[in-house]
Write an enzyme that holds these catalytic residues in place. Structure first.
Site, short mmCIF file in Angstrom:
data_model
loop_
_atom_site.label_atom_id
_atom_site.label_comp_id
_atom_site.label_asym_id
_atom_site.label_seq_id
_atom_site.Cartn_x
_atom_site.Cartn_y
_atom_site.Cartn_z
N ARG A 8 -3.65 15.41 60.81
CA ARG A 8 -2.57 15.04 59.95
C ARG A 8 -1.16 15.46 60.68
O ARG A 8 -0.29 14.55 60.80
CB ARG A 8 -2.97 15.65 58.39
CG ARG A 8 -1.63 14.98 57.50
CD ARG A 8 -0.54 15.74 57.58
NE ARG A 8 -1.20 17.54 57.43
CZ ARG A 8 -0.14 18.31 57.66
NH1 ARG A 8 1.22 18.05 57.75
NH2 ARG A 8 -0.49 19.53 57.45
N ASP A 9 -1.14 16.93 60.79
CA ASP A 9 -0.12 17.43 61.27
C ASP A 9 0.42 16.78 62.68
O ASP A 9 1.68 16.80 63.43
CB ASP A 9 0.08 19.15 61.60
CG ASP A 9 1.34 19.75 61.56
OD1 ASP A 9 2.32 19.01 61.23
OD2 ASP A 9 1.22 20.63 61.57
N HIS A 202 -0.76 29.23 60.18
CA HIS A 202 -0.18 27.97 60.83
C HIS A 202 0.82 28.10 61.68
O HIS A 202 2.07 28.28 61.05
CB HIS A 202 0.07 26.95 59.64
CG HIS A 202 0.29 25.59 60.07
ND1 HIS A 202 -0.71 24.42 60.14
CD2 HIS A 202 1.32 25.00 60.69
CE1 HIS A 202 -0.45 23.22 60.54
NE2 HIS A 202 1.05 23.63 60.63
N HIS A 204 3.35 27.37 64.97
CA HIS A 204 3.75 26.64 65.92
C HIS A 204 4.26 27.73 67.16
O HIS A 204 4.79 28.64 66.95
CB HIS A 204 4.94 25.94 65.47
CG HIS A 204 4.32 24.82 64.34
ND1 HIS A 204 5.27 23.68 63.79
CD2 HIS A 204 3.13 24.53 63.82
CE1 HIS A 204 4.61 22.98 62.91
NE2 HIS A 204 3.30 23.41 62.97
N CYS A 235 7.28 20.62 64.51
CA CYS A 235 8.50 20.33 63.71
C CYS A 235 9.46 19.70 64.67
O CYS A 235 10.01 20.41 65.39
CB CYS A 235 8.82 21.84 62.74
SG CYS A 235 10.42 21.30 61.89
N ASN A 245 1.98 22.40 67.59
CA ASN A 245 0.93 22.92 66.93
C ASN A 245 0.18 24.14 67.80
O ASN A 245 0.14 23.56 69.10
CB ASN A 245 -0.05 22.03 66.37
CG ASN A 245 0.42 21.50 64.93
OD1 ASN A 245 0.87 21.94 63.97
ND2 ASN A 245 0.71 20.18 64.88
#
Length: 283
Positions: A8-9, A202, A204, A235, A245
């Site tokens: 999804r990300d 999570h 990055h 992001c 990610n």
């Protein structure tokens, strides 16, 4: 160690719409790998995230019969949560609660106080419907807006979540701002302070900083990590365009380095990575 795969990300920011059938094929390949959880889609406004406007249709096409992997869907408000809990296949609802007031308004169009009220209602909804809420502390390692940030602020947010009964909290490095120097103290303080909460990372990262970040979280006691095959996604506000990610491949390399079994079907992982290369056009 729990590995949460986050297609999804990886997908949500892509400008070209990925056909529903392509999403279904890719997610079904991921379901064969053996991840603990698949962050597969989101129930948010299609105007906000047009890429994921077909989440319900994608869910209907998933083959869950032979998979132990649990499903997680992201929601941005109580309305989205109410939609998500109507799907019995979904195990987890994830909500991005921002440590930064500015980002909360940009991301979910509400104040942090309003978001906390929503979190309490979502948690109660999850409890009633047999789901589990995952609270993501967005901008958990700092923000680009000049909003106040400190380990004490993160601790305070966690305390409020703990008081509600939230059992899973993932510290989210939304823009790649973290370093080993910020990751280690946070997890080292939070994990013993809240023994009933499962903490996740999570993260990055750029291609050259992933190892120090994973190692810092792991050595501080974190055993739940989000990743995305190929390190796709991230992001758009990150200062470094290489920030994406955490690559699942790197998480697997780290597990091998510390002598832990991943529990994944590596042949199925290789096949899923081939699917990913087609979906995301990487090699």
């Amino acid at each position: 160690m729990k590995l949460i795969e986050c297609p999804r990300d990886a997908m949500q920011g892509l400008p070209e719409f990925i056909p529903t059938a392509t999403k279904i094929n890719y997610l079904n390949a991921l379901l064969k790998v053996g991840f603990d959880t698949l962050d597969f889609g989101s129930f948010v406004s299609p105007k906000a995230i047009p890429q994921l406007r077909d989440t319900a249709e994608v869910l209907a096409g998933l083959d869950l019969t032979a998979s132990k992997t649990k499903l997680l869907a992201i929601v941005a408000n109580l309305r989205g949560a109410e939609t998500a809990v109507q799907h019995p296949e979904i195990n987890y609802l994830g909500f991005p609660l921002s440590v930064s007031e500015t980002f909360q308004r940009r991301n979910t169009n509400q104040s942090t106080a309003e978001a906390l009220t929503d979190v309490a209602a979502m948690h109660e909804l999850c409890e009633r419907t047999g789901k589990t809420l995952v609270a993501y502390l967005s901008m958990g390692f700092g923000n680009p807006y000049g909003d106040a940030w400190s380990p004490e602020i993160v601790m305070d947010f966690t305390q409020q979540l703990a008081a509600m009964g939230v059992r899973i909290v993932a510290l989210s490095d939304t823009i790649g701002a973290s370093s080993a120097a910020t990751i280690a103290p946070l997890f080292s303080a939070l994990i013993p302070a809240f023994p009933h909460i499962e903490f996740g990372a999570h993260l990055h990262t750029t291609p050259t900083t992933w190892h120090e970040k994973v190692a810092a979280a792991y050595e501080a006691g974190c055993r739940r990590f989000d990743g995305a095959i190929g390190g796709i996604g991230g992001c758009p506000m990150a200062a470094d365009q290489l920030t994406g990610n955490m690559a699942t491949e790197n998480l697997l390399n780290f597990l091998a380095e510390v002598g832990l079994e991943s529990g994944l079907d590596l042949a199925a992982f290789a096949r899923a990575r081939e699917e990913a290369a087609g979906v995301f056009a990487f090699h």
